[in-house]
Design a protein around this motif. Structure first.
Motif, PDB file in Angstrom:
ATOM      1  N   ALA A  25       0.603  -1.371   0.130  1.00  0.00           N
ATOM      2  CA  ALA A  25       0.139  -0.075   0.033  1.00  0.00           C
ATOM      3  C   ALA A  25       1.370   1.690   0.306  1.00  0.00           C
ATOM      4  CB  ALA A  25      -0.933  -0.210   0.758  1.00  0.00           C
ATOM      5  N   LEU A  26       2.139   1.406   0.789  1.00  0.00           N
ATOM      6  CA  LEU A  26       3.492   2.302   0.275  1.00  0.00           C
ATOM      7  C   LEU A  26       4.010   2.026  -0.440  1.00  0.00           C
ATOM      8  CD1 LEU A  26       4.824   2.366   4.114  1.00  0.00           C
ATOM      9  CD2 LEU A  26       3.479   3.971   3.062  1.00  0.00           C
ATOM     10  N   GLY A  27       3.396   1.552  -1.416  1.00  0.00           N
ATOM     11  CA  GLY A  27       4.199   1.257  -3.004  1.00  0.00           C
ATOM     12  C   GLY A  27       5.700   0.531  -2.644  1.00  0.00           C
ATOM     13  N   LEU A  28       5.949   0.256  -1.642  1.00  0.00           N
ATOM     14  CA  LEU A  28       7.811  -0.696  -1.552  1.00  0.00           C
ATOM     15  C   LEU A  28       7.496  -1.861  -2.156  1.00  0.00           C
ATOM     16  CD1 LEU A  28       7.918   1.598   1.628  1.00  0.00           C
ATOM     17  CD2 LEU A  28       8.914   1.910  -0.454  1.00  0.00           C
ATOM     18  N   LYS A  29       7.854  -1.650  -2.677  1.00  0.00           N
ATOM     19  CA  LYS A  29       7.886  -3.475  -3.528  1.00  0.00           C
ATOM     20  C   LYS A  29       8.952  -4.430  -3.416  1.00  0.00           C
ATOM     21  CE  LYS A  29       4.291  -2.429  -6.245  1.00  0.00           C
ATOM     22  NZ  LYS A  29       2.847  -3.730  -5.388  1.00  0.00           N
ATOM     23  N   LYS A  30      10.015  -3.817  -3.197  1.00  0.00           N
ATOM     24  CA  LYS A  30      11.832  -4.835  -2.864  1.00  0.00           C
ATOM     25  C   LYS A  30      12.462  -4.049  -1.943  1.00  0.00           C
ATOM     26  CE  LYS A  30      13.748  -2.897  -7.106  1.00  0.00           C
ATOM     27  NZ  LYS A  30      14.071  -3.274  -8.440  1.00  0.00           N
ATOM     28  N   MET A  31      13.309  -4.403  -1.573  1.00  0.00           N
ATOM     29  CA  MET A  31      14.839  -3.856  -0.596  1.00  0.00           C
ATOM     30  C   MET A  31      15.384  -2.375  -1.135  1.00  0.00           C
ATOM     31  SD  MET A  31      16.310  -6.425   1.889  1.00  0.00           S
ATOM     32  CE  MET A  31      17.343  -5.506   1.947  1.00  0.00           C
ATOM     33  N   HIS A  32      15.383  -2.021  -0.641  1.00  0.00           N
ATOM     34  CA  HIS A  32      16.038  -0.354  -1.008  1.00  0.00           C
ATOM     35  C   HIS A  32      15.239   0.608  -1.554  1.00  0.00           C
ATOM     36  CE1 HIS A  32      19.649  -2.227   1.138  1.00  0.00           C
ATOM     37  NE2 HIS A  32      19.378  -2.954   0.551  1.00  0.00           N
ATOM     38  N   LYS A  37       6.013  10.264  -0.451  1.00  0.00           N
ATOM     39  CA  LYS A  37       4.733  10.841   0.464  1.00  0.00           C
ATOM     40  C   LYS A  37       4.409  11.611   0.529  1.00  0.00           C
ATOM     41  CE  LYS A  37       2.961   6.419  -0.576  1.00  0.00           C
ATOM     42  NZ  LYS A  37       1.904   6.189  -1.982  1.00  0.00           N
ATOM     43  N   GLU A  38       3.647  12.114   1.107  1.00  0.00           N
ATOM     44  CA  GLU A  38       2.773  13.728   1.706  1.00  0.00           C
ATOM     45  C   GLU A  38       2.484  12.799   3.279  1.00  0.00           C
ATOM     46  OE1 GLU A  38      -0.281  15.684   0.534  1.00  0.00           O
ATOM     47  OE2 GLU A  38       0.078  15.902  -1.944  1.00  0.00           O
ATOM     48  N   ASP A  39       2.941  13.746   4.271  1.00  0.00           N
ATOM     49  CA  ASP A  39       2.991  13.365   5.289  1.00  0.00           C
ATOM     50  C   ASP A  39       2.029  14.002   6.162  1.00  0.00           C
ATOM     51  OD1 ASP A  39       3.876  13.207   8.210  1.00  0.00           O
ATOM     52  OD2 ASP A  39       5.368  14.596   8.763  1.00  0.00           O
ATOM     53  N   THR A  40       0.912  12.687   6.435  1.00  0.00           N
ATOM     54  CA  THR A  40      -0.175  12.635   6.637  1.00  0.00           C
ATOM     55  C   THR A  40      -0.546  11.353   7.415  1.00  0.00           C
ATOM     56  OG1 THR A  40      -1.755  10.893   4.932  1.00  0.00           O
ATOM     57  CG2 THR A  40      -1.161  12.905   4.167  1.00  0.00           C
ATOM     58  N   PRO A  41      -1.325  11.855   8.506  1.00  0.00           N
ATOM     59  CA  PRO A  41      -2.225  11.154   9.549  1.00  0.00           C
ATOM     60  C   PRO A  41      -2.018   9.378   9.038  1.00  0.00           C
ATOM     61  CG  PRO A  41      -3.140  12.986   9.934  1.00  0.00           C
ATOM     62  CD  PRO A  41      -1.981  12.363   8.771  1.00  0.00           C
ATOM     63  N   ASP A  42      -2.546   9.336   8.107  1.00  0.00           N
ATOM     64  CA  ASP A  42      -2.691   8.055   7.639  1.00  0.00           C
ATOM     65  C   ASP A  42      -1.742   6.857   6.914  1.00  0.00           C
ATOM     66  OD1 ASP A  42      -3.071   9.334   5.767  1.00  0.00           O
ATOM     67  OD2 ASP A  42      -4.143   8.562   4.248  1.00  0.00           O
ATOM     68  N   VAL A  43      -1.092   8.162   6.450  1.00  0.00           N
ATOM     69  CA  VAL A  43       0.492   7.044   5.686  1.00  0.00           C
ATOM     70  C   VAL A  43       1.223   7.059   6.766  1.00  0.00           C
ATOM     71  CG1 VAL A  43       2.496   7.869   4.670  1.00  0.00           C
ATOM     72  CG2 VAL A  43       0.686   7.963   3.617  1.00  0.00           C
ATOM     73  N   GLY A  45       0.865   6.353  10.414  1.00  0.00           N
ATOM     74  CA  GLY A  45       0.251   5.231  10.575  1.00  0.00           C
ATOM     75  C   GLY A  45       0.766   3.947   9.970  1.00  0.00           C
ATOM     76  N   MET A  46       0.684   4.110   8.747  1.00  0.00           N
ATOM     77  CA  MET A  46       0.825   2.545   7.940  1.00  0.00           C
ATOM     78  C   MET A  46       2.223   2.621   8.525  1.00  0.00           C
ATOM     79  SD  MET A  46      -0.877   2.666   4.586  1.00  0.00           S
ATOM     80  CE  MET A  46      -1.025   4.410   3.632  1.00  0.00           C
ATOM     81  N   VAL A  47       3.126   3.466   8.078  1.00  0.00           N
ATOM     82  CA  VAL A  47       4.980   3.188   8.162  1.00  0.00           C
ATOM     83  C   VAL A  47       4.768   3.193   9.637  1.00  0.00           C
ATOM     84  CG1 VAL A  47       6.724   4.913   9.224  1.00  0.00           C
ATOM     85  CG2 VAL A  47       5.521   5.041   6.543  1.00  0.00           C
ATOM     86  N   ASN A  48       4.095   3.362  10.444  1.00  0.00           N
ATOM     87  CA  ASN A  48       4.071   3.086  12.509  1.00  0.00           C
ATOM     88  C   ASN A  48       4.017   0.999  12.291  1.00  0.00           C
ATOM     89  OD1 ASN A  48       4.984   5.660  13.169  1.00  0.00           O
ATOM     90  ND2 ASN A  48       2.871   5.787  14.009  1.00  0.00           N
ATOM     91  N   LYS A  49       3.361   0.913  11.765  1.00  0.00           N
ATOM     92  CA  LYS A  49       2.621  -0.757  11.488  1.00  0.00           C
ATOM     93  C   LYS A  49       4.244  -1.609  11.039  1.00  0.00           C
ATOM     94  CE  LYS A  49      -1.535  -1.169  12.501  1.00  0.00           C
ATOM     95  NZ  LYS A  49      -1.385  -1.829  13.684  1.00  0.00           N
ATOM     96  N   VAL A  50       4.717  -0.622  10.254  1.00  0.00           N
ATOM     97  CA  VAL A  50       6.199  -1.142   9.592  1.00  0.00           C
ATOM     98  C   VAL A  50       7.638  -0.635   9.520  1.00  0.00           C
ATOM     99  CG1 VAL A  50       5.433  -2.395   7.589  1.00  0.00           C
ATOM    100  CG2 VAL A  50       5.568  -0.463   7.584  1.00  0.00           C
ATOM    101  N   HIS A  51       7.622  -0.037  11.026  1.00  0.00           N
ATOM    102  CA  HIS A  51       8.438   1.483  11.286  1.00  0.00           C
ATOM    103  C   HIS A  51      10.117  -0.130  11.670  1.00  0.00           C
ATOM    104  CE1 HIS A  51       8.771  -0.545  15.128  1.00  0.00           C
ATOM    105  NE2 HIS A  51       7.469  -0.837  15.626  1.00  0.00           N
ATOM    106  N   HIS A  52      10.006  -1.281  11.592  1.00  0.00           N
ATOM    107  CA  HIS A  52      10.791  -2.017  11.849  1.00  0.00           C
ATOM    108  C   HIS A  52      11.520  -2.374   9.869  1.00  0.00           C
ATOM    109  CE1 HIS A  52       7.754  -4.748  11.614  1.00  0.00           C
ATOM    110  NE2 HIS A  52       8.057  -5.530  11.162  1.00  0.00           N
TER     111      HIS A  52
END
Length: 59
Positions: A25-32, A37-43, A45-52
């Motif tokens: 959903a963030l548009g990341l398909k492979k490493m590196h 993206k715009e710094d919005t609360p929904d984005v 939130g998605m980043v916090n789910k995969v912060h590691h």
């Protein structure tokens, strides 16, 4: 709106399916791979789910 760069730094192998779908959903398909993206609360939130798996920098 402020922009952020999101870069995937770790592999999605052995991650739960929910985290894989979040990376898609963030548009990341492979490493590196980097997306801007715009710094919005929904984005953020998605980043916090995969912060590691990603690193976020201000653009």
């Amino acid at each position: 709106m402020a922009k952020i760069k999101i870069t995937q730094i770790k592999s999605r192998i052995n991650c739960p399916a929910v985290q894989k779908r979040t990376l898609d959903a963030l548009g990341l398909k492979k490493m590196h791979h980097t997306v801007v993206k715009e710094d919005t609360p929904d984005v953020m939130g998605m980043v916090n789910k995969v912060h590691h798996l990603v690193v976020v920098t201000k653009d």
